[in-house]
Design a protein around this motif. Structure first.
Motif: not given
Length: 183
Positions: A139, A180, A183, A145, A142-143
């Protein structure tokens, strides 16, 4: 009742009130324990008694891995130490391939016993715990990027993207892409 009979009764009854008073060693296994140890009761003729740990060690006996007489403290719980070691190992080396067998060898207890202890202490199996750690790391990535889903899958220790997607959905309730986007 003689002293050796009292000591033997303490061993048979796993009497913790005698802990630190004496230790018993099993001649056939060359292991010594605290009186409260829940290991299988040995034959009386195979038992030797020691009143100091140093004497048992000097006589070439090894400390029991279950009761750990060499580490005994008032509230010492050896099973908690094993669970803690596994948790620490999984948290620091989550990206490696772990099996229950590898983990149990690392802490020195059987795989079935480790599975049961770990689940009792954490509410999760070691595999579920590992997947939770991996998904938490995924996670964050993913954030961030900078990596795509497949790169993240391998970076956090999954060996196949399908395993990653299934574990991610189970843990978060959504796919990595939906997570993603939300968020």
């Amino acid at each position: 009742m003689s002293q050796s009979e009292k000591l033997w009764q303490a061993v048979v009854q796993c009497d913790g009130t005698y802990d630190r008073c004496f230790y018993y060693a099993v001649k056939t296994t060359k292991i010594f324990c605290r009186p409260s140890c829940r290991s299988k009761t040995p034959k009386e003729e195979n038992v030797a008694y020691f009143f100091r740990i140093e004497d048992a060690l000097r006589s070439n006996y090894r400390p029991c891995k279950r009761c750990r007489p060499d580490l005994f403290q008032a509230n010492y719980e050896p099973t908690q130490e094993a669970v803690g070691q596994v948790q620490q190992l999984l948290e620091s080396k989550y990206d490696q391939s772990w099996t229950l067998e590898k983990l149990s060898n690392h802490v020195g207890i059987s795989a079935c016993h480790l599975q049961r202890l770990f689940k009792n202490k954490t509410g999760l199996s070691p595999r579920q715990y590992l997947n939770r750690i991996r998904i938490q790391r995924a996670k964050r990535l993913l954030l961030n990027g900078k990596m795509n889903n497949v790169e993240i899958c391998y970076a956090v220790g999954f060996r196949e993207p399908n395993q990653f997607y299934a574990a991610f959905r189970k843990e978060t309730g959504s796919s990595p892409l939906n997570f993603k986007r939300s968020q």
